[in-house]
Scaffold this motif. Structure first.
Motif, mmCIF file in Angstrom:
data_model
loop_
_atom_site.group_PDB
_atom_site.id
_atom_site.type_symbol
_atom_site.label_atom_id
_atom_site.label_comp_id
_atom_site.label_asym_id
_atom_site.label_seq_id
_atom_site.Cartn_x
_atom_site.Cartn_y
_atom_site.Cartn_z
ATOM 1 N N GLY A 99 -57.408 13.751 -6.378
ATOM 2 C CA GLY A 99 -56.221 13.253 -7.041
ATOM 3 C C GLY A 99 -55.212 14.334 -7.378
ATOM 4 N N ASP A 100 -53.967 13.888 -7.676
ATOM 5 C CA ASP A 100 -52.897 14.827 -7.994
ATOM 6 C C ASP A 100 -53.023 15.384 -9.402
ATOM 7 N N ASP A 101 -53.922 14.791 -10.235
ATOM 8 C CA ASP A 101 -54.001 15.244 -11.612
ATOM 9 C C ASP A 101 -54.934 16.436 -11.785
ATOM 10 N N GLU A 102 -55.508 16.963 -10.690
ATOM 11 C CA GLU A 102 -56.362 18.137 -10.810
ATOM 12 C C GLU A 102 -55.524 19.346 -11.194
ATOM 13 N N PRO A 103 -56.054 20.206 -12.095
ATOM 14 C CA PRO A 103 -55.354 21.447 -12.360
ATOM 15 C C PRO A 103 -55.395 22.333 -11.127
ATOM 16 N N ASP A 104 -54.549 23.330 -11.119
ATOM 17 C CA ASP A 104 -54.466 24.221 -9.967
ATOM 18 C C ASP A 104 -55.616 25.213 -10.000
ATOM 19 N N VAL A 105 -56.709 24.879 -9.335
ATOM 20 C CA VAL A 105 -57.867 25.766 -9.249
ATOM 21 C C VAL A 105 -57.795 26.439 -7.878
ATOM 22 N N PRO A 106 -57.421 27.736 -7.830
ATOM 23 C CA PRO A 106 -57.047 28.347 -6.551
ATOM 24 C C PRO A 106 -58.228 28.854 -5.741
ATOM 25 N N ASP A 107 -59.389 28.269 -5.847
ATOM 26 C CA ASP A 107 -60.527 28.750 -5.099
ATOM 27 C C ASP A 107 -61.547 27.632 -5.004
ATOM 28 N N ASP A 108 -62.008 27.331 -3.772
ATOM 29 C CA ASP A 108 -62.960 26.235 -3.595
ATOM 30 C C ASP A 108 -64.242 26.453 -4.380
ATOM 31 N N ARG A 109 -64.714 27.714 -4.382
ATOM 32 C CA ARG A 109 -65.975 27.975 -5.060
ATOM 33 C C ARG A 109 -65.845 27.819 -6.571
ATOM 34 N N LEU A 110 -64.751 28.323 -7.125
ATOM 35 C CA LEU A 110 -64.552 28.144 -8.560
ATOM 36 C C LEU A 110 -64.337 26.668 -8.880
ATOM 37 N N ARG A 111 -63.637 25.967 -8.007
ATOM 38 C CA ARG A 111 -63.447 24.524 -8.167
ATOM 39 C C ARG A 111 -64.798 23.814 -8.224
ATOM 40 N N LEU A 112 -65.716 24.219 -7.351
ATOM 41 C CA LEU A 112 -67.019 23.563 -7.316
ATOM 42 C C LEU A 112 -67.858 23.914 -8.543
ATOM 43 N N ILE A 113 -67.700 25.133 -9.055
ATOM 44 C CA ILE A 113 -68.424 25.488 -10.277
ATOM 45 C C ILE A 113 -68.040 24.529 -11.394
ATOM 46 N N PHE A 114 -66.732 24.290 -11.567
ATOM 47 C CA PHE A 114 -66.301 23.343 -12.596
ATOM 48 C C PHE A 114 -66.814 21.944 -12.297
ATOM 49 N N THR A 115 -66.846 21.590 -11.028
ATOM 50 C CA THR A 115 -67.320 20.257 -10.652
ATOM 51 C C THR A 115 -68.807 20.101 -10.970
ATOM 52 N N CYS A 116 -69.578 21.132 -10.659
ATOM 53 C CA CYS A 116 -71.025 21.067 -10.906
ATOM 54 C C CYS A 116 -71.338 21.083 -12.401
ATOM 55 N N CYS A 117 -70.497 21.737 -13.181
ATOM 56 C CA CYS A 117 -70.800 21.908 -14.606
ATOM 57 C C CYS A 117 -70.356 20.678 -15.406
ATOM 58 N N HIS A 118 -70.767 19.520 -14.968
ATOM 59 C CA HIS A 118 -70.429 18.279 -15.660
ATOM 60 C C HIS A 118 -71.240 18.175 -16.952
ATOM 61 N N PRO A 119 -70.610 17.738 -18.046
ATOM 62 C CA PRO A 119 -71.320 17.686 -19.328
ATOM 63 C C PRO A 119 -72.484 16.713 -19.361
ATOM 64 N N ALA A 120 -72.583 15.801 -18.393
ATOM 65 C CA ALA A 120 -73.714 14.869 -18.373
ATOM 66 C C ALA A 120 -75.018 15.578 -18.029
ATOM 67 N N LEU A 121 -74.919 16.764 -17.464
ATOM 68 C CA LEU A 121 -76.114 17.534 -17.108
ATOM 69 C C LEU A 121 -76.416 18.546 -18.199
ATOM 70 N N ALA A 122 -77.711 18.833 -18.372
ATOM 71 C CA ALA A 122 -78.102 19.882 -19.303
ATOM 72 C C ALA A 122 -77.555 21.222 -18.810
ATOM 73 N N LEU A 123 -77.305 22.125 -19.752
ATOM 74 C CA LEU A 123 -76.684 23.405 -19.400
ATOM 75 C C LEU A 123 -77.486 24.144 -18.330
ATOM 76 N N GLU A 124 -78.803 24.208 -18.504
ATOM 77 C CA GLU A 124 -79.614 24.943 -17.525
ATOM 78 C C GLU A 124 -79.550 24.287 -16.150
ATOM 79 N N ALA A 125 -79.484 22.956 -16.117
ATOM 80 C CA ALA A 125 -79.403 22.253 -14.834
ATOM 81 C C ALA A 125 -78.077 22.553 -14.138
ATOM 82 N N ARG A 126 -76.995 22.624 -14.896
ATOM 83 C CA ARG A 126 -75.691 22.938 -14.306
ATOM 84 C C ARG A 126 -75.720 24.332 -13.680
ATOM 85 N N VAL A 127 -76.251 25.274 -14.447
ATOM 86 C CA VAL A 127 -76.294 26.656 -13.961
ATOM 87 C C VAL A 127 -77.185 26.762 -12.723
#
Length: 412
Positions: A99-127
Motif C-alpha cells: 500500500g501507499d501508506d507504508e513509510p519510506d523504508v529504503p532497504d528490503d532487508r530493513l523493511r522485512l525486519i519491521f515486518t517480521c517484528c510484529h507485536p503478535a509474536l513474542a520478542l524472542e520469536a521475532r528475533v
C-alpha cells in the motif's frame, strides 16, 4: 583449499541470502516459499556457475533464479485461471505490491525486519525468525545465541511460523506512528546479527565480518529512518566501538587476542571517534537505555591508550546500571569481571561464585573462563587449571578452545 566456485557460492550466500529472501517475501508474501526458492537458487548456482562462470552481479542472478523458481512452484499449485492471474499479478507488480501508506523504508532487508517484528509474536520469536530469514543463520546458531537447546529453538521457530499463518499477519511495514512499538525487537535483531559476526557462536571462524558489516549498515539506515530514537543511535555507536577493534582481535593464525593483549595501534581510530561522537550526542538527550550504556562501556575500552589506563571502576558502575535496566546473568558475569579488575580478583571471584551457585549460566563457557582467570590472578593454580579445562570443554569455536588451551598451558 575450497574450490573457487564453492567459495564464490559460499560468499554469495553470506552476502546475498538476506536480500534474496527479503525480495521473494515481498513479492510472494510467503515465508516458506521464499526460503525454499532461495535455497533452490543457490543449489542452481553451484551447478551453473561451474559451467558458465560466476556472473558479474551474483545477487541479481540469484534473485532472478529464485523468482523463476517461485513462478514455477506457484503455477503448479494454481488450480484455475483466476488463481493463475492472481499469481502473475503478484509477481508482476513487484515493488508496487504494498500500500501507499507504508513509510519510506529504503532497504528490503530493513523493511522485512519491521515486518517480521510484529507485536503478535513474542520478542524472542521475532528475533529468532528474523535471524533465520534474513541472516540465513541455522537453528543451532540461533539456539546458541539465545542460550537454549537446538530442539527447543526449532520448536519455537515452528510455532512462530504457524502463528503467522493462522493469525494472517501481513508482510508489510506498519504506519509510521506504529514503528516505535516494534523498535525494541528490531534493535535486538540487529544487535544479535552483529554479535554473531563479532564473535560467531560456532564453527571454525571466530569472526564473520560480513554479518557485522551488514548489521552496521542496517543500523545506519535505521538511524536515518528514526533520528529521534536515542537507542537506535546508541546501538550504532556500540557496534562501531566494538568493530573498530576488529583488526587486532585475531592473530595471524586466526587465534583470539584478548583485549589487554591487542595492538591498539591497529584499532580504527576514525570509527572510534565516530562512535564516541554519536554516543555523546545521544546521551545529551537524557534518555539513556541499555544500548547507550553498553556503548559507554565500549567507549571506556576504546579510548584507553593502554590496558592499564582502562577505567574499570567506571565500567563496573556502568554494568551495575545496565543490570538495573536489563537484569541478566550475563550482565552480572561481566560486572563481576569489571569488579575483579577494579578492586582485585577476590572481589570479582566472590561475585562469580555467587552467580555460579544459582546455576543460571550452566553450560556457558565464559563463566568458568572468567573464574579461571580470577583464580589464576589469586595464585590458585590447580583450581584455575580445572576451570580452564571446564571452559574449554564448553567452548563452541575452535579459536576459543585454542585460546583456553594456551592459558591452561601457561599455568605450567
Amino acid at each position: 583449499m575450497t574450490p573457487p566456485i564453492e567459495a564464490a557460492v559460499d560468499r554469495a550466500f553470506r552476502e546475498e541470502w538476506g536480500q534474496v529472501v527479503a525480495t521473494l517475501i515481498r513479492w510472494t508474501g510467503d515465508w516458506d516459499l521464499a526460503e525454499e526458492c532461495a535455497q533452490d537458487a543457490f543449489a542452481l548456482a553451484l551447478r551453473t556457475w561451474r559451467r558458465d562462470g560466476v556472473p558479474r552481479r551474483p545477487g541479481a542472478w540469484l534473485t532472478t533464479a529464485a523468482r523463476n523458481r517461485a513462478v514455477d512452484l506457484l503455477r503448479r499449485e494454481a488450480t484455475g485461471a483466476a488463481k493463475l492471474r492472481e499469481v502473475a499479478g503478484v509477481l508482476r507488480t513487484g515493488d508496487d505490491a504494498f500500500g501507499d501508506d507504508e513509510p519510506d523504508v529504503p532497504d528490503d532487508r530493513l523493511r522485512l525486519i519491521f515486518t517480521c517484528c510484529h507485536p503478535a509474536l513474542a520478542l524472542e520469536a521475532r528475533v529468532a525468525l528474523t535471524l533465520r530469514t534474513l541472516a540465513g543463520l541455522g537453528t543451532a546458531e540461533i539456539a546458541r545465541a539465545f542460550l537454549v537447546g537446538e530442539q527447543a529453538m526449532a520448536k519455537r521457530l515452528a510455532r512462530a511460523k504457524q502463528k503467522i499463518r493462522h493469525a494472517g499477519i501481513p508482510y508489510r511495514v506498519p504506519p509510521a506512528h506504529l514503528l516505535p512499538e516494534r523498535l525494541p525487537a528490531v534493535l535486538a535483531v540487529l544487535y544479535l546479527l552483529f554479535n554473531e559476526g563479532y564473535s560467531a557462536t560456532a564453527g571454525a571462524d571466530l569472526v564473520r565480518h560480513d554479518l557485522a558489516d551488514e548489521a552496521i549498515r542496517l543500523a545506519r539506515v535505521l538511524v536515518r529512518l528514526m533520528p529521534d530514537e536515542p537507542e537506535a543511535a546508541g546501538l550504532l555507536a556500540l557496534m562501531l566501538l566494538h568493530h573498530a577493534r576488529r583488526a587486532a582481535r585475531l592473530d595471524e593464525a586466526g587465534d583470539l587476542v584478548v583485549l589487554e593483549d591487542q595492538d591498539r595501534g591497529r584499532w580504527d581510530t576514525a570509527q572510534i571517534a565516530e562512535g564516541v561522537s554519536l554516543l555523546d550526542g545521544t546521551l545529551r538527550r537524557g534518555r539513556p537505555g541499555p544500548y547507550q550504556v553498553q556503548a559507554a562501556i565500549a567507549a571506556c575500552h576504546a579510548t584507553a591508550a593502554r590496558p592499564e589506563d582502562t577505567d574499570w571502576a567506571q565500567i563496573a558502575v556502568l554494568y551495575e546500571r545496565l543490570a538495573r535496566l536489563v537484569p541478566s546473568p550475563v550482565v552480572e558475569l561481566n560486572r563481576a569481571v569489571a569488579v575483579g579488575m577494579a578492586y582485585g580478583p577476590a572481589a570479582g571471584l566472590a561475585l562469580v561464585d555467587a552467580l555460579r551457585e544459582t546455576g543460571a549460566l550452566a553450560g556457558y563457557h565464559l563463566l568458568p573462563a572468567a573464574r579461571a582467570d580470577l583464580l589464576r590472578r589469586l595464585g590458585r593454580t590447580a583450581e584455575a587449571a580445572d576451570a580452564y579445562r571446564e571452559a574449554a570443554g564448553l567452548a563452541t569455536t575452535e579459536a576459543e578452545r585454542r585460546y583456553l588451551a594456551r592459558r591452561l598451558a601457561a599455568l605450567g
